[in-house]
Design a protein around this motif. Structure first.
Motif, PDB file in Angstrom:
ATOM      1  N   SER A 333      65.166 -40.615  -0.321  1.00 42.64           N
ATOM      2  CA  SER A 333      64.892 -42.022  -0.032  1.00 42.64           C
ATOM      3  C   SER A 333      66.154 -42.845  -0.248  1.00 42.64           C
ATOM      4  CB  SER A 333      63.775 -42.553  -0.947  1.00 42.64           C
ATOM      5  OG  SER A 333      62.553 -41.919  -0.664  1.00 42.64           O
ATOM      6  N   LYS A 355      53.720 -40.205  -0.660  1.00 41.86           N
ATOM      7  CA  LYS A 355      54.365 -40.799   0.509  1.00 41.86           C
ATOM      8  C   LYS A 355      55.595 -41.583   0.086  1.00 41.86           C
ATOM      9  CE  LYS A 355      53.372 -43.908   4.401  1.00 41.86           C
ATOM     10  NZ  LYS A 355      52.348 -44.788   5.020  1.00 41.86           N
ATOM     11  N   ASN A 357      59.420 -43.760   1.523  1.00 43.50           N
ATOM     12  CA  ASN A 357      60.028 -44.544   2.605  1.00 43.50           C
ATOM     13  C   ASN A 357      61.442 -44.049   2.898  1.00 43.50           C
ATOM     14  OD1 ASN A 357      61.110 -45.414   0.177  1.00 43.50           O
ATOM     15  ND2 ASN A 357      61.421 -47.525   0.862  1.00 43.50           N
ATOM     16  N   GLY A 360      62.880 -39.437   6.389  1.00 40.73           N
ATOM     17  CA  GLY A 360      61.953 -38.766   7.297  1.00 40.73           C
ATOM     18  C   GLY A 360      62.460 -37.402   7.758  1.00 40.73           C
ATOM     19  N   SER A 409      55.461 -36.913   9.093  1.00 39.32           N
ATOM     20  CA  SER A 409      56.754 -37.562   8.896  1.00 39.32           C
ATOM     21  C   SER A 409      57.292 -38.071  10.217  1.00 39.32           C
ATOM     22  CB  SER A 409      57.747 -36.586   8.258  1.00 39.32           C
ATOM     23  OG  SER A 409      58.972 -37.235   7.992  1.00 39.32           O
ATOM     24  N   GLU A 410      58.148 -39.056  10.105  1.00 36.76           N
ATOM     25  CA  GLU A 410      58.831 -39.625  11.254  1.00 36.76           C
ATOM     26  C   GLU A 410      60.207 -40.079  10.800  1.00 36.76           C
ATOM     27  OE1 GLU A 410      58.118 -43.065  14.690  1.00 36.76           O
ATOM     28  OE2 GLU A 410      56.516 -42.518  13.287  1.00 36.76           O
ATOM     29  N   LYS A 412      63.397 -41.880   9.807  1.00 32.88           N
ATOM     30  CA  LYS A 412      63.705 -43.241   9.328  1.00 32.88           C
ATOM     31  C   LYS A 412      62.470 -44.031   8.912  1.00 32.88           C
ATOM     32  CE  LYS A 412      67.893 -43.606  12.158  1.00 32.88           C
ATOM     33  NZ  LYS A 412      68.634 -44.409  13.162  1.00 32.88           N
ATOM     34  N   LYS A 413      61.298 -43.340   8.859  1.00 35.14           N
ATOM     35  CA  LYS A 413      60.079 -44.034   8.438  1.00 35.14           C
ATOM     36  C   LYS A 413      59.389 -43.337   7.272  1.00 35.14           C
ATOM     37  CE  LYS A 413      59.041 -46.246  12.865  1.00 35.14           C
ATOM     38  NZ  LYS A 413      58.012 -46.472  13.916  1.00 35.14           N
ATOM     39  N   GLY A 414      60.030 -42.322   6.734  1.00 35.71           N
ATOM     40  CA  GLY A 414      59.495 -41.663   5.562  1.00 35.71           C
ATOM     41  C   GLY A 414      58.629 -40.463   5.857  1.00 35.71           C
TER      42      GLY A 414
END
Length: 429
Positions: A333, A355, A357, A360, A409-410, A412-414
């Motif tokens: 992160s 989860k 941030n 990803g 996961s995605e 740059k979105k965690g």
């Protein structure tokens, strides 16, 4: 072996396989055409032999007749029917085809080439085919005229040829498919070995770096303790002793992490189950992690929504599962990380969701993250440490408890890891 070399070998192999496939089909086609030509020649020879037999029979019948008019008078259809016996003709055709090893169903006819009138034979429903067949021979030797012909037609000849060709094509296709599969498997093995070699090299390099840092720190601290001005200073002695102790403990943990590879692969780990409270374990771990999070201006948001948090599990391994997931969430992160830890129940057990941030994980890497020694490329984050064992350990231990772990996961979105732990735990201890 370099990747370019492997790709070159793969290209050459594919080219050779396609060449073999093309050559094989060419020779199959050539063989079928050759067999068809041989068949045609045998039929023509059989027809000519039949006519020769008829000619010899005719000569024997008219050997005592010297008047040449007798031959010139044999021109009418009725006279042809008298010359050629249908029963004898059928017998001759059957015998000659048998001598030529031709056992196909056939139809035959004697017809007038000019009037297309059929005089004898088994020509029902095949008149057009018999008139146009390539298997015909003139009967001029019997009556000095080219008006009459004997013809053969094989109704199922094309289907037989096609079946033979199909059988060869299928056999070739099966053999080529096996060859393609074996070649693909070999090339896949080369690429896989190349990939494993790269992973192992990265692991060795990373392990060397991880071991080098605490060893250098211990060496430096030990050297400082040998200095007279430090020996006489109890505060400095305590400081450097504490540093040696911490780095030695860190080195010990790293060695244990490496040894986990063999233990997990052999399945020699022990699962000591007892009733444990998942919320209590999470609360202790989160409290310890909050100290690290504060240093980075981050926080952990804990939402224990599960109404039943008691399961049968190994408390040590369970804690290590959550530690690895929390550690990854913090490491991957950016500044001011925010980690959500939630729990909930379903009919099978308790689900723990962690989860973050962070950066990803791409879809192609999501299939690999649970593999041994695999580390997700981190882009500009070159300071992320580890051996690539954390998620491998998590998956192995969760499955040892008859549970499952899922990743969403995605980039740059965690990332979000969901661990399902059944109430009953593992069926074997």
């Amino acid at each position: 072996m370099k990747v370019a070399t492997i790709r070159f070998i793969a290209g050459i192999t594919l080219f050779v396989l396609l060449g073999i496939l093309f050559t094989q089909f060419y020779w199959i086609r050539h063989a079928v055409e050759l067999r068809e030509e041989q068949f045609n020649n045998r039929v023509r020879i059989a027809l000519k032999t039949v006519v020769n037999h008829l000619f010899n029979i005719q000569n024997a019948r008219y050997s005592l007749i010297q008047d040449s008019c007798q031959r010139h008078c044999l021109l009418s259809d009725e006279r042809i029917k008298q010359i050629i016996s249908p029963i004898k003709l059928d017998s001759l055709i059957q015998n000659e085809l048998g001598c030529m090893r031709i056992n196909r169903d056939y139809e035959y006819a004697v017809f007038n080439r000019h009037t297309h009138e059929f005089l004898m034979g088994s020509y029902a429903n095949y008149e057009k085919e018999l008139l146009n067949t390539g298997f015909n021979v003139s009967l001029s030797c019997l009556h000095q005229s080219d008006d009459y012909a004997l013809a053969l037609y094989f109704p199922h000849l094309k289907s037989v040829m096609v079946k033979k060709m199909i059988s060869w094509v299928v056999l070739t296709a099966v053999m080529m498919l096996v060859l393609f599969i074996l070649s693909f498997y070999t090339l896949y093995g080369l690429f896989r070995q190349k990939r494993l070699s790269e992973i192992k090299n990265d692991f060795v390099n990373n392990m060397t770096h991880e071991f080098k840092t605490p060893i250098s720190t211990v060496s430096l601290a030990s050297e400082m303790l040998l200095r007279p001005e430090v020996i006489n200073n109890s505060a400095k002695v305590s400081k450097y002793a504490r540093l040696i102790y911490d780095e030695n403990l860190r080195l010990k943990n790293q060695v244990e992490n490496v040894l986990q590879i063999a233990i997990l692969d052999k399945g020699e780990f022990a699962i000591k189950q007892k009733k444990v409270n998942v919320h209590h374990i999470l609360e202790k771990l989160i409290y310890n992690f909050e100290l690290r999070m504060k240093e980075r201006n981050g926080r952990i948001i804990y939402t224990p929504s599960a109404s039943n948090d008691e399961i049968y599990a190994d408390k040590v391994h369970l804690a290590n599962i959550f530690i690895n997931l929390l550690d990854n969430a913090e490491k991957y992160s950016p500044e001011s990380p925010i980690i959500h830890v939630d729990t909930r129940n379903n009919e099978h057990g308790i689900i723990v969701s962690i989860k973050d941030n962070g950066i990803g994980i791409s879809k192609e890497n999501q299939q690999q993250v649970f593999r041994k020694l695999y580390r997700v490329p981190t882009g500009n984050l070159h300071d992320v440490k580890g051996f690539g064992l954390g998620l491998y350990y998590v998956k192995t231990m969760v499955e040892a408890h008859n549970g499952s772990v899922k990743l969403q996961s995605e980039l740059k979105k965690g990332s979000c890891f969901e661990v399902l732990l059944p109430f009953s735990g593992s069926t074997s201890v």
